[in-house]
Design a protein around this motif. Sequence first.
Motif, mmCIF file in Angstrom:
data_model
loop_
_atom_site.group_PDB
_atom_site.id
_atom_site.type_symbol
_atom_site.label_atom_id
_atom_site.label_comp_id
_atom_site.label_asym_id
_atom_site.label_seq_id
_atom_site.Cartn_x
_atom_site.Cartn_y
_atom_site.Cartn_z
ATOM 1 N N LEU A 32 -49.504 -15.158 7.285
ATOM 2 C CA LEU A 32 -48.617 -14.061 7.622
ATOM 3 C C LEU A 32 -48.910 -12.933 6.642
ATOM 4 O O LEU A 32 -49.057 -13.184 5.435
ATOM 5 N N GLN A 33 -49.014 -11.748 7.159
ATOM 6 C CA GLN A 33 -49.391 -10.614 6.330
ATOM 7 C C GLN A 33 -48.310 -9.535 6.402
ATOM 8 O O GLN A 33 -47.628 -9.384 7.415
ATOM 9 N N TRP A 34 -48.185 -8.799 5.331
ATOM 10 C CA TRP A 34 -47.275 -7.665 5.298
ATOM 11 C C TRP A 34 -48.095 -6.397 5.102
ATOM 12 O O TRP A 34 -49.010 -6.349 4.273
ATOM 13 N N TYR A 35 -47.727 -5.390 5.882
ATOM 14 C CA TYR A 35 -48.387 -4.097 5.815
ATOM 15 C C TYR A 35 -47.333 -3.016 5.611
ATOM 16 O O TYR A 35 -46.164 -3.168 5.970
ATOM 17 N N ARG A 36 -47.804 -1.920 5.092
ATOM 18 C CA ARG A 36 -46.939 -0.773 4.879
ATOM 19 C C ARG A 36 -47.525 0.413 5.631
ATOM 20 O O ARG A 36 -48.749 0.565 5.725
ATOM 21 N N GLN A 37 -46.638 1.257 6.164
ATOM 22 C CA GLN A 37 -47.098 2.445 6.871
ATOM 23 C C GLN A 37 -46.238 3.627 6.444
ATOM 24 O O GLN A 37 -45.033 3.653 6.686
ATOM 25 N N ASN A 38 -46.880 4.591 5.807
ATOM 26 C CA ASN A 38 -46.190 5.835 5.531
ATOM 27 C C ASN A 38 -46.173 6.661 6.815
ATOM 28 O O ASN A 38 -47.055 6.519 7.652
ATOM 29 N N SER A 39 -45.203 7.517 6.938
ATOM 30 C CA SER A 39 -45.007 8.272 8.160
ATOM 31 C C SER A 39 -46.290 8.964 8.604
ATOM 32 O O SER A 39 -46.891 9.726 7.856
ATOM 33 N N GLY A 40 -46.733 8.672 9.824
ATOM 34 C CA GLY A 40 -47.907 9.322 10.376
ATOM 35 C C GLY A 40 -49.226 8.877 9.791
ATOM 36 O O GLY A 40 -50.263 9.500 10.044
ATOM 37 N N ARG A 41 -49.205 7.813 9.018
ATOM 38 C CA ARG A 41 -50.438 7.358 8.392
ATOM 39 C C ARG A 41 -50.829 5.984 8.895
ATOM 40 O O ARG A 41 -50.188 5.390 9.742
ATOM 41 N N VAL A 44 -51.423 -0.092 5.666
ATOM 42 C CA VAL A 44 -52.033 -0.531 4.409
ATOM 43 C C VAL A 44 -51.626 -1.969 4.137
ATOM 44 O O VAL A 44 -50.445 -2.301 4.109
ATOM 45 N N HIS A 45 -52.617 -2.803 3.935
ATOM 46 C CA HIS A 45 -52.357 -4.218 3.675
ATOM 47 C C HIS A 45 -51.704 -4.378 2.305
ATOM 48 O O HIS A 45 -52.158 -3.803 1.308
ATOM 49 N N LEU A 46 -50.619 -5.146 2.259
ATOM 50 C CA LEU A 46 -49.925 -5.376 0.999
ATOM 51 C C LEU A 46 -50.218 -6.767 0.448
ATOM 52 O O LEU A 46 -50.598 -6.916 -0.711
ATOM 53 N N ILE A 47 -50.020 -7.761 1.281
ATOM 54 C CA ILE A 47 -50.088 -9.125 0.770
ATOM 55 C C ILE A 47 -50.251 -10.089 1.938
ATOM 56 O O ILE A 47 -49.757 -9.835 3.043
ATOM 57 N N LEU A 48 -50.961 -11.175 1.699
ATOM 58 C CA LEU A 48 -51.177 -12.204 2.705
ATOM 59 C C LEU A 48 -50.721 -13.527 2.125
ATOM 60 O O LEU A 48 -51.060 -13.849 0.985
ATOM 61 N N ILE A 49 -49.978 -14.279 2.895
ATOM 62 C CA ILE A 49 -49.558 -15.602 2.462
ATOM 63 C C ILE A 49 -50.031 -16.610 3.503
ATOM 64 O O ILE A 49 -49.841 -16.426 4.710
ATOM 65 N N ARG A 50 -50.703 -17.642 3.023
ATOM 66 C CA ARG A 50 -51.254 -18.633 3.933
ATOM 67 C C ARG A 50 -50.170 -19.640 4.339
ATOM 68 O O ARG A 50 -49.177 -19.797 3.635
ATOM 69 N N SER A 51 -50.429 -20.339 5.397
ATOM 70 C CA SER A 51 -49.417 -21.250 5.927
ATOM 71 C C SER A 51 -49.089 -22.390 4.965
ATOM 72 O O SER A 51 -48.017 -22.986 5.051
ATOM 73 N N TYR A 87 -42.344 -1.081 6.879
ATOM 74 C CA TYR A 87 -43.001 -2.322 6.464
ATOM 75 C C TYR A 87 -43.059 -3.261 7.660
ATOM 76 O O TYR A 87 -42.055 -3.482 8.348
ATOM 77 N N PHE A 88 -44.245 -3.777 7.903
ATOM 78 C CA PHE A 88 -44.479 -4.633 9.063
ATOM 79 C C PHE A 88 -44.987 -5.995 8.629
ATOM 80 O O PHE A 88 -45.813 -6.091 7.715
ATOM 81 N N CYS A 89 -44.510 -7.016 9.312
ATOM 82 C CA CYS A 89 -45.152 -8.310 9.156
ATOM 83 C C CYS A 89 -46.081 -8.522 10.348
ATOM 84 O O CYS A 89 -45.860 -7.999 11.436
ATOM 85 N N ALA A 90 -47.139 -9.248 10.105
ATOM 86 C CA ALA A 90 -48.117 -9.543 11.152
ATOM 87 C C ALA A 90 -48.566 -10.980 10.983
ATOM 88 O O ALA A 90 -49.002 -11.364 9.898
ATOM 89 N N ALA A 91 -48.453 -11.733 12.029
ATOM 90 C CA ALA A 91 -48.765 -13.154 11.972
ATOM 91 C C ALA A 91 -50.106 -13.428 12.648
ATOM 92 O O ALA A 91 -50.387 -12.907 13.721
ATOM 93 N N ARG A 92 -50.900 -14.220 11.979
ATOM 94 C CA ARG A 92 -52.152 -14.667 12.602
ATOM 95 C C ARG A 92 -51.910 -16.090 13.095
ATOM 96 O O ARG A 92 -51.712 -17.002 12.300
#
Lengths: 112, 115
Positions: A32-41, A44-51, A87-92
């Motif tokens: 599971l990964q967390w990303y950040r997005q500034n307005s209109g940009r 950006v990958h912040l951190i990845l945590i494995r299962s 801030y977004f989470c994204a799951a693989r």
Amino acid sequence: SQQGEEDPQALSIQEGENATMNCSYKTSINNLQWYRQNSGRGLVHLILIRSNEREKHSGRLRVTLDTSKKSSSLLITASRAADTASYFCAARSAGNNRKLIWGLGTSLAVNP
Amino acid sequence: EPEVTQTPSHQVTQMGQEVILRCVPISNHLYFYWYRQILGQKVEFLVSFYNNEISEKSEIFDDQFSVERPDGSNFTLKIRSTKLEDSAMYFCASSERGGLNEKLFFGSGTQLSVL
């Protein structure tokens, strides 16, 4: 509902406070990964945590993963105005596919 | 730090027109991706590309969409006949080896508006 649901949808805090955002998912995951997005940009990958990991730190960021509850949390400590972003989470998903399944995101406002 | 660059940053087009969105991935990366984000909705996977062919695509990526790596540096997304619902922010991303635990590097996106 879809994989990768964050809550809260919006969070407003004062500088110096901690911000906690949560994410839930539906299926088995590789990571599971967390990303950040500034307005209109871009994202950006912040951190990845494995299962097989339960907690991970990177600077002022702390991520936890509870695979039994299919949930993750992102904690930003001692927040700064510059942390204002979405801030977004994204799951693989488990398996060989490489796509990420995203949540709707949490909009964080850190007030000076 | 190396970055993924996308051009243009904004594209306005008429319905039915063809558009090409351009991306320059990080030079030593081997896996390339397109994602899109419709305003107020989730980021959605479109396609992944490796070794000059599509490795995975979503249901969104129908016959109207195509990707190409025309030379050693560019990675393009073409929409043949745009529809109103194609209006979105399109993100290109790349990763070094495509490992399952690798992070993706995203560009700043192209905001596509179909009128």
